[in-house]
Design a protein around this motif. Structure first.
Motif, PDB file in Angstrom:
ATOM      1  N   TRP A 121      -7.665 -15.498   0.370  1.00 21.27           N
ATOM      2  CA  TRP A 121      -6.201 -15.452   0.483  1.00 21.27           C
ATOM      3  C   TRP A 121      -5.738 -14.001   0.578  1.00 21.27           C
ATOM      4  O   TRP A 121      -6.185 -13.149  -0.168  1.00 21.27           O
ATOM      5  N   PRO A 122      -4.838 -13.697   1.537  1.00 22.10           N
ATOM      6  CA  PRO A 122      -4.447 -12.294   1.750  1.00 22.10           C
ATOM      7  C   PRO A 122      -3.551 -11.784   0.637  1.00 22.10           C
ATOM      8  O   PRO A 122      -2.805 -12.540   0.005  1.00 22.10           O
ATOM      9  N   ASN A 123      -3.628 -10.474   0.382  1.00 24.48           N
ATOM     10  CA  ASN A 123      -2.665  -9.867  -0.541  1.00 24.48           C
ATOM     11  C   ASN A 123      -1.448  -9.412   0.256  1.00 24.48           C
ATOM     12  O   ASN A 123      -1.350  -9.639   1.468  1.00 24.48           O
ATOM     13  N   LYS A 143      -6.761 -13.788  -7.136  1.00 26.71           N
ATOM     14  CA  LYS A 143      -5.835 -14.135  -6.060  1.00 26.71           C
ATOM     15  C   LYS A 143      -4.775 -15.158  -6.482  1.00 26.71           C
ATOM     16  O   LYS A 143      -3.867 -15.440  -5.700  1.00 26.71           O
ATOM     17  N   LEU A 144      -4.882 -15.709  -7.691  1.00 28.32           N
ATOM     18  CA  LEU A 144      -3.913 -16.723  -8.095  1.00 28.32           C
ATOM     19  C   LEU A 144      -2.511 -16.134  -8.273  1.00 28.32           C
ATOM     20  O   LEU A 144      -1.514 -16.762  -7.925  1.00 28.32           O
ATOM     21  N   ALA A 145      -2.432 -14.924  -8.831  1.00 26.44           N
ATOM     22  CA  ALA A 145      -1.120 -14.290  -8.983  1.00 26.44           C
ATOM     23  C   ALA A 145      -0.522 -13.950  -7.623  1.00 26.44           C
ATOM     24  O   ALA A 145       0.692 -14.074  -7.418  1.00 26.44           O
ATOM     25  N   ASP A 146      -1.378 -13.511  -6.680  1.00 25.68           N
ATOM     26  CA  ASP A 146      -0.892 -13.246  -5.323  1.00 25.68           C
ATOM     27  C   ASP A 146      -0.310 -14.514  -4.719  1.00 25.68           C
ATOM     28  O   ASP A 146       0.762 -14.508  -4.105  1.00 25.68           O
ATOM     29  N   PHE A 147      -1.014 -15.622  -4.884  1.00 30.78           N
ATOM     30  CA  PHE A 147      -0.537 -16.876  -4.319  1.00 30.78           C
ATOM     31  C   PHE A 147       0.747 -17.326  -5.005  1.00 30.78           C
ATOM     32  O   PHE A 147       1.655 -17.852  -4.363  1.00 30.78           O
ATOM     33  N   ALA A 148       0.847 -17.116  -6.324  1.00 31.68           N
ATOM     34  CA  ALA A 148       2.073 -17.487  -7.041  1.00 31.68           C
ATOM     35  C   ALA A 148       3.268 -16.712  -6.507  1.00 31.68           C
ATOM     36  O   ALA A 148       4.365 -17.262  -6.363  1.00 31.68           O
ATOM     37  N   ALA A 183      -1.420  -9.037 -19.745  1.00 38.00           N
ATOM     38  CA  ALA A 183      -1.660  -7.739 -19.103  1.00 38.00           C
ATOM     39  C   ALA A 183      -2.023  -7.921 -17.631  1.00 38.00           C
ATOM     40  O   ALA A 183      -1.605  -7.129 -16.771  1.00 38.00           O
ATOM     41  N   TYR A 184      -2.788  -8.954 -17.340  1.00 38.53           N
ATOM     42  CA  TYR A 184      -3.156  -9.244 -15.947  1.00 38.53           C
ATOM     43  C   TYR A 184      -1.907  -9.563 -15.119  1.00 38.53           C
ATOM     44  O   TYR A 184      -1.748  -9.056 -13.997  1.00 38.53           O
ATOM     45  N   ILE A 185      -0.991 -10.365 -15.686  1.00 37.24           N
ATOM     46  CA  ILE A 185       0.228 -10.735 -14.967  1.00 37.24           C
ATOM     47  C   ILE A 185       1.080  -9.501 -14.699  1.00 37.24           C
ATOM     48  O   ILE A 185       1.614  -9.323 -13.604  1.00 37.24           O
ATOM     49  N   LYS A 233      10.551 -16.758  -3.269  1.00 43.60           N
ATOM     50  CA  LYS A 233      11.275 -15.918  -2.327  1.00 43.60           C
ATOM     51  C   LYS A 233      11.576 -14.571  -2.946  1.00 43.60           C
ATOM     52  O   LYS A 233      12.186 -14.489  -4.017  1.00 43.60           O
ATOM     53  N   LYS A 234      11.112 -13.504  -2.301  1.00 41.39           N
ATOM     54  CA  LYS A 234      11.276 -12.129  -2.783  1.00 41.39           C
ATOM     55  C   LYS A 234      10.701 -11.950  -4.187  1.00 41.39           C
ATOM     56  O   LYS A 234      11.152 -11.077  -4.928  1.00 41.39           O
ATOM     57  N   GLY A 235       9.717 -12.768  -4.539  1.00 42.43           N
ATOM     58  CA  GLY A 235       9.071 -12.637  -5.831  1.00 42.43           C
ATOM     59  C   GLY A 235       9.908 -13.095  -6.999  1.00 42.43           C
ATOM     60  O   GLY A 235       9.520 -12.916  -8.146  1.00 42.43           O
TER      61      GLY A 235
END
Length: 789
Positions: free
Chosen positions: A583-585, A458-463, A500-502, A468-470
């Motif tokens: 944490w939501p996706n 979930k850390l990448a989702d939170f990042a 690769a995860y990122i 803004k707009k990724g």
């Protein structure tokens, strides 16, 4: 050059997407050009031998300027004859192409020598025309005739290209430019067969330049000679004037034209398949795998496909309709070649070392612009269609294609742009209106993850929620305990896994792995050295260590407190996420409120984070509530009005709720106290007393001051109780107002100086008690929002 000629240059200079899109268009241009040359050969043959036609067509052209409008009858080949003979000739040429390059090279002189001889015969015939029994329209070389033909007089023609005042096709300069342009496309024949050349670096530039200069002189000379040789009427109606005036007989020119066009068609049918094979062998588009061919083998499948396209265009049977299509594809390719040279020469990368020194980037830029301008001059409709086709291929390659590690010029341009941008930013602080969050994601999970999972899912989702707009960069950092020399290879493997995860999480970020003796040492190195200039991470994001007590991880308190202190010293903001597992996706929509407890001035970081959350689909249906604490009841309304005005000026929509100190104190007293929080408060007090008593006993036994983690600490039990009581009151207030909030943002308190880290962890545990999802935020010594944004 390798196999593929101009495609190879464009692809390696502008990237695989641009290379494949322009390369496929160039392939289509070469394949369609083969059809044009075949139709030219067949039409010349039928003009020379009308009796060979299976069908016969007579076209009457009305001459409105001479003889009072009398009609002139001109014989033209039938469309059906062109189709039948064209298909037969294409099939025969395909058999020659299937024989391979060696056979083609042997056949080439048989096409070339008669062509050169026929050109010589044309010039002899032009010079000796007055001495022959020439037709009425041929005046011989005359300056008067040249002056009469000098001005433009564009006319209409029918579909067969015969002048007709009522014809549907109107010719002007732009249309004629599109008709004539395929005559100059043969100069790329050598580069199209670059894989078959012995010395490409020498042969291609010399051969191409000589071909360009020679053909240019011949074309210009022909324009002046024929303009001075015959009347305008003769030039318009005699479709093979060169044969009419040739010495010693028209048959020489008929043979020369037929062999010339067949040789050009042979070159197209030879170069186009090899171009397609070069694209397929680069393994960018899986759909082209069937066209692959091993080095040294003949591209039979690609040749069959090229022949199919050529035959399909031959069936159309109209040269004037085919030539503009070829023109657009070739011009698109030439624009790509010029743009590639412009980009490579302008960037002047160390790898750009051309053997041909007589060039300049400005010339390439002018060439690229001229190609685009000529495309629109010829036909804006065909230009739009060709650009749309190239764009569709580009988009398809971007979606389905594999990444080609070619080190293309665009990546070099991005690198140069990044360097210049970094220098322009300098070392000065970025103005708040230009401030972007650059989160440093601390991947250490404060717990255990599977070996093949390099970061909490979930850390990448939170990042992404923080951008803004990724848009923006995140730096994912993991620390490996150990010696650098022993763990360097392990670090590289983990870095590849994290990258690769990122990519899999579609997060704009980079992976960094640090090897250090301990986590504290590694993190201290990161906050001091990570980044360049103003492109340094400004927010440290980490998971709150909820499991430290249940897992009996005694080293976590000192490490956690050390990280926060390091961030404060390095002037980095801190965001600690409690409830990261829930944490939501991006697909889980949330409904409710985002509550901010604005206790400590943080430069507006909490306000900005809440606004960034609202830009995501998951939180767009939520509302923001800002809780502030007033000293007295009389100050509450005034404070509420001031904060509302401040938020309005910042263009932030939020409901303001003021909690007075009296109400704040009441939450932790009497019947209003939350029972489960009170139980946690009592447990925390007891654990701290036990921990402090053990510390004192150890210190007295060893005869030294109180120490924790190698550092001396001072215990003030009154301050400890005060901190605990404050956290109890704040937690009770949060539970009273925000128990159903989607997420709670609260100021992260700084660790008290010289107090044991264990006590600070107890404070934090009490703060987050029973709050399912909380962000603890600590700003840094600067504003991130301003009224001028």
């Amino acid at each position: 050059f390798q196999g593929g000629g101009p495609y190879y240059l464009i692809g390696r200079a502008l990237g695989p997407e641009v290379g494949v899109s322009i390369g496929l268009c160039f392939f289509l241009g070469n394949a369609v050009a083969g059809a044009m040359y075949v139709l030219g050969a067949v039409e010349t043959f039928l003009d020379a031998v009308p009796s060979a036609g299976l069908f016969q067509e007579k076209v009457t052209v009305v001459d409105s300027t001479a003889n009072g409008g009398s009609g002139i009858t001109i014989s033209t080949p039938s469309l059906h004859d062109l189709q039948i003979y064209g298909v037969i000739v294409t099939i025969l040429l395909c058999f020659i192409v299937f024989g391979g390059v060696k056979i083609i090279n042997k056949v080439a002189p048989a096409f070339l020598m008669p062509v050169l001889f026929s050109i010589l015969c044309i010039y002899i015939g032009v010079l000796s025309a007055p001495g022959l029994n020439s037709p009425k329209g041929i005046t011989g070389l005359s300056t008067t005739t040249l002056v009469d033909n000098w001005s433009a007089d564009y006319q209409r023609t029918n579909d067969a290209g015969v002048p007709d005042p009522n014809g549907p096709i109107y010719w002007d300069f732009n249309a004629l430019l599109g008709l004539f342009f395929p005559a100059v496309t043969g100069i790329m024949a050598g580069s199209n067969r670059s894989a078959s050349l012995k010395d490409t670096q020498s042969s291609i530039p010399i051969g191409t330049l000589y071909a360009t200069l020679l053909t240019t002189m011949m074309y210009l000379l022909s324009v002046f000679l024929f303009g001075a040789l015959a009347t305008r009427q003769e030039l318009l109606t005699d479709r093979l004037l060169t044969a009419t005036v040739a010495w010693p007989a028209p048959a020489v020119i008929h043979i020369g034209i037929i062999l010339s066009t067949l040789g050009a068609a042979l070159q197209s049918l030879t170069g186009a398949p090899r171009l397609l094979v070069a694209i397929a062998n680069d393994d960018i588009l899986p759909v082209l795998n069937c066209f692959k061919a091993y080095e040294g083998s003949e591209p039979h499948v690609a040749t069959l496909f090229t022949s199919f396209i050529c035959i399909s265009c031959v069936v159309i049977g109209n040269l004037d309709l085919i030539t503009p299509t070829i023109t657009m594809f070739f011009l698109l390719c030439y624009a790509g070649v010029n743009l590639s040279c412009f980009l490579l020469d302008l960037l002047d990368a160390p790898s750009w070392r051309p053997r041909w020194k007589l060039h300049h980037w400005s010339l390439s830029l002018i060439g690229a612009l001229l190609c685009i301008v000529i495309m629109f001059m010829i036909s804006w409709a065909f230009t739009v269609v060709s650009l749309a086709l190239a764009s569709l291929i580009y988009y398809y390659v971007s979606l389905k294609g594999k990444a080609g590690d070619w080190g293309d010029g665009f990546k070099s341009a991005y690198f140069q742009l990044a360097l210049r941008s970094l220098r322009s930013l300098g070392a000065n602080q970025v103005h708040p209106k230009n401030w972007y969050p650059i989160p440093l994601i601390f991947c250490r999970p404060w717990g255990r993850l599977p070996e093949d999972v390099p970061c909490h899912p979930k850390l990448a989702d939170f990042a992404n929620f923080m951008k803004k707009k990724g848009r923006g960069m995140s730096i994912f950092v993991s620390i490996i305990d150990g010696d650098y020399h022993e763990s360097a290879e392990d670090a590289k493997a983990v870095c590849r896994q994290l990258s690769a995860y990122i990519d899999d999480k579609r997060c704009e970020g980079v992976a960094e792995i640090i090897v250090a003796p301990s986590m504290s040492d590694g993190f201290r190195s990161i906050v001091q050295t990570m980044g360049l200039g103003n492109l340094k991470p400004n927010i440290v994001v980490m998971r709150y260590p909820e499991i430290w007590r249940s897992e009996n991880l005694t080293q976590i308190p000192s490490t956690f407190v050390g990280i926060i202190n390091d961030c404060i010293t390095a002037n980095k903001a801190v965001v600690t996420v409690k409830g990261l597992d829930e944490w939501p996706n991006e697909y889980q929509r949330q409904y409710g409120t985002i509550d901010l407890y604005w206790i400590v001035r943080d430069g507006g970081l909490m306000l900005l984070l809440s606004q960034l959350l609202l830009t995501k689909d998951s939180f767009e249906d939520c509302k923001i509530q800002v809780f502030c604490i007033a000293e007295e009841d009389t100050e509450a309304e005034e404070l509420k009005a001031d904060i509302k005005k401040f938020l309005y000026d910042l263009r932030m929509r939020a409901e303001v709720i003021v909690v007075t100190m009296k109400s704040f104190e009441a939450h932790a007293d009497g019947s209003s106290r939350i029972d489960d929080t009170q139980e946690a408060y009592t447990s925390a007090q007891n654990r701290i007393k036990v921990y402090l008593s053990e510390m004192k006993e150890t210190a007295e036994r060893e005869g030294r001051p109180l120490m924790e983690g190698g550092k001396q600490v001072v215990v003030n039990e009154q301050k400890v109780d005060k901190f605990l009581n404050t956290m109890l009151k704040l937690n009770a207030t949060i539970l009273r107002h925000s128990r159903m909030a989607v997420v709670v943002l609260v100021s992260l308190p700084a660790p008290p100086l010289n107090q044991p880290a264990y006590c600070y962890m107890e404070y934090m545990d009490l703060l987050v008690e029973n709050v399912p999802r909380m962000l603890m935020v600590r700003g840094y010594r600067r504003d991130v929002v301003t009224l001028f944004t």
